[in-house]
Design a protein around this motif. Structure first.
Motif, PDB file in Angstrom:
ATOM      1  N   ALA A  45      -4.102  -4.235  -1.478  1.00 19.86           N
ATOM      2  CA  ALA A  45      -2.999  -4.062  -2.426  1.00 19.86           C
ATOM      3  C   ALA A  45      -3.466  -4.573  -3.785  1.00 19.86           C
ATOM      4  O   ALA A  45      -4.362  -5.414  -3.865  1.00 19.86           O
ATOM      5  CB  ALA A  45      -1.758  -4.825  -1.964  1.00 19.86           C
ATOM      6  N   CYS A  46      -2.848  -4.048  -4.839  1.00 19.67           N
ATOM      7  CA  CYS A  46      -3.245  -4.471  -6.181  1.00 19.67           C
ATOM      8  C   CYS A  46      -2.011  -4.590  -7.072  1.00 19.67           C
ATOM      9  O   CYS A  46      -1.086  -3.775  -6.998  1.00 19.67           O
ATOM     10  CB  CYS A  46      -4.222  -3.460  -6.786  1.00 19.67           C
ATOM     11  SG  CYS A  46      -4.950  -4.011  -8.353  1.00 19.67           S
ATOM     12  N   SER A  47      -2.007  -5.622  -7.898  1.00 18.75           N
ATOM     13  CA  SER A  47      -0.942  -5.865  -8.866  1.00 18.75           C
ATOM     14  C   SER A  47      -1.544  -5.756 -10.268  1.00 18.75           C
ATOM     15  O   SER A  47      -2.626  -6.299 -10.522  1.00 18.75           O
ATOM     16  CB  SER A  47      -0.372  -7.270  -8.646  1.00 18.75           C
ATOM     17  OG  SER A  47       0.337  -7.715  -9.779  1.00 18.75           O
TER      18      SER A  47
ATOM     19  N   GLU B  57       4.469 -10.706  -4.319  1.00 19.52           N
ATOM     20  CA  GLU B  57       5.145  -9.526  -3.745  1.00 19.52           C
ATOM     21  C   GLU B  57       4.200  -8.775  -2.810  1.00 19.52           C
ATOM     22  O   GLU B  57       4.555  -8.437  -1.675  1.00 19.52           O
ATOM     23  CB  GLU B  57       5.624  -8.598  -4.866  1.00 19.52           C
ATOM     24  CG  GLU B  57       6.294  -7.330  -4.336  1.00 19.52           C
ATOM     25  CD  GLU B  57       6.663  -6.340  -5.431  1.00 19.52           C
ATOM     26  OE1 GLU B  57       7.231  -5.300  -5.074  1.00 19.52           O
ATOM     27  OE2 GLU B  57       6.391  -6.591  -6.618  1.00 19.52           O
ATOM     28  N   GLN B  58       2.991  -8.522  -3.273  1.00 19.10           N
ATOM     29  CA  GLN B  58       2.020  -7.794  -2.446  1.00 19.10           C
ATOM     30  C   GLN B  58       1.518  -8.664  -1.290  1.00 19.10           C
ATOM     31  O   GLN B  58       1.279  -8.156  -0.184  1.00 19.10           O
ATOM     32  CB  GLN B  58       0.839  -7.334  -3.312  1.00 19.10           C
ATOM     33  CG  GLN B  58       1.166  -6.185  -4.248  1.00 19.10           C
ATOM     34  CD  GLN B  58       1.875  -6.620  -5.536  1.00 19.10           C
ATOM     35  OE1 GLN B  58       2.126  -7.805  -5.764  1.00 19.10           O
ATOM     36  NE2 GLN B  58       2.201  -5.655  -6.375  1.00 19.10           N
ATOM     37  N   THR B  59       1.390  -9.953  -1.516  1.00 19.12           N
ATOM     38  CA  THR B  59       0.952 -10.855  -0.453  1.00 19.12           C
ATOM     39  C   THR B  59       1.932 -10.840   0.707  1.00 19.12           C
ATOM     40  O   THR B  59       1.549 -10.688   1.873  1.00 19.12           O
ATOM     41  CB  THR B  59       0.809 -12.298  -0.991  1.00 19.12           C
ATOM     42  OG1 THR B  59      -0.149 -12.307  -2.050  1.00 19.12           O
ATOM     43  CG2 THR B  59       0.363 -13.252   0.102  1.00 19.12           C
TER      44      THR B  59
END
Length: 197
Positions: free
Chosen positions: A122-124, A180-182
């Motif tokens: 995932a990437c932010s 959020e992605q974690t």
């Protein structure tokens, strides 16, 4: 399931502690962090996160630790599609921060969670705008030493917060671990957070 953090970053550990998820820190993976020719910034941070997670999984196995999920992460400061890494020296730090003064840049934080043979990524991407800063202000910040080991030469969670005029996106992503992605990745493999016991 046990969560392993393949990172030596105290900031990433603090963010996991903030959401009360139990984890074990693995020694920070020693990998080549040189961008490839013509590698785009998002592809670069995602590749680094996967590599850190993969090396962390190998270390977990070598040390005979219980099965679990290994979290790797990488953060890059990006200005005009160029990756600004950790400063090489004081002059380099001054150069990077002067380039960031008064303009918007992106902070990309990628995560990779290895669980068995599966790897989820995932990437932010957060937009950060610095205040207009003069050379004396930049020198005062550089001389604190806070940004010496940080992408782009600054840390938003510390003294460097005074450099920032505005952010749009994930504050925790700028710190180095977008929550959020974690949380979404942890939920996929059944790792609980908010473990207050």
């Amino acid at each position: 399931m046990t969560l392993y953090l393949a990172s030596g970053s105290p900031r990433r550990a603090e963010l996991l502690q903030q959401i009360a998820v139990p984890f074990t820190v693995l020694k920070a993976p020693d990998i080549d962090e040189t961008p490839r020719n013509n590698e785009l910034p998002q592809a670069y941070v995602e590749r680094m996160a996967k590599e850190k997670s993969r090396v962390g999984e190998q270390r977990r196995q070598m040390e005979g630790l219980p099965d679990g999920a290994v979290l790797g992460a990488d953060t890059a400061v990006v200005l005009d599609n160029a990756i600004l890494g950790k400063p090489r020296d004081r002059d380099h730090a001054m150069e990077m921060l002067a380039a960031l003064s008064g303009v918007e840049h992106e902070v990309m934080s990628a995560l990779a969670l290895t669980c068995g043979n599966a790897v989820e990524v995932a990437c932010s991407i957060t937009r950060v705008r610095f205040r207009e800063l003069d050379e004396q202000q930049l020198a005062r910040y550089v001389d604190t030493g806070e940004g010496d080991d940080k992408a782009g030469g600054y840390g938003i969670q510390g003294l460097g917060g005074a450099l920032v005029a505005q952010i749009s996106g994930s504050y925790s992503g700028v710190v180095g671990l977008p929550l959020e992605q974690t949380v979404a990745l942890l939920e996929q493999v059944g790792i609980e957070y908010w473990r207050i016991d």
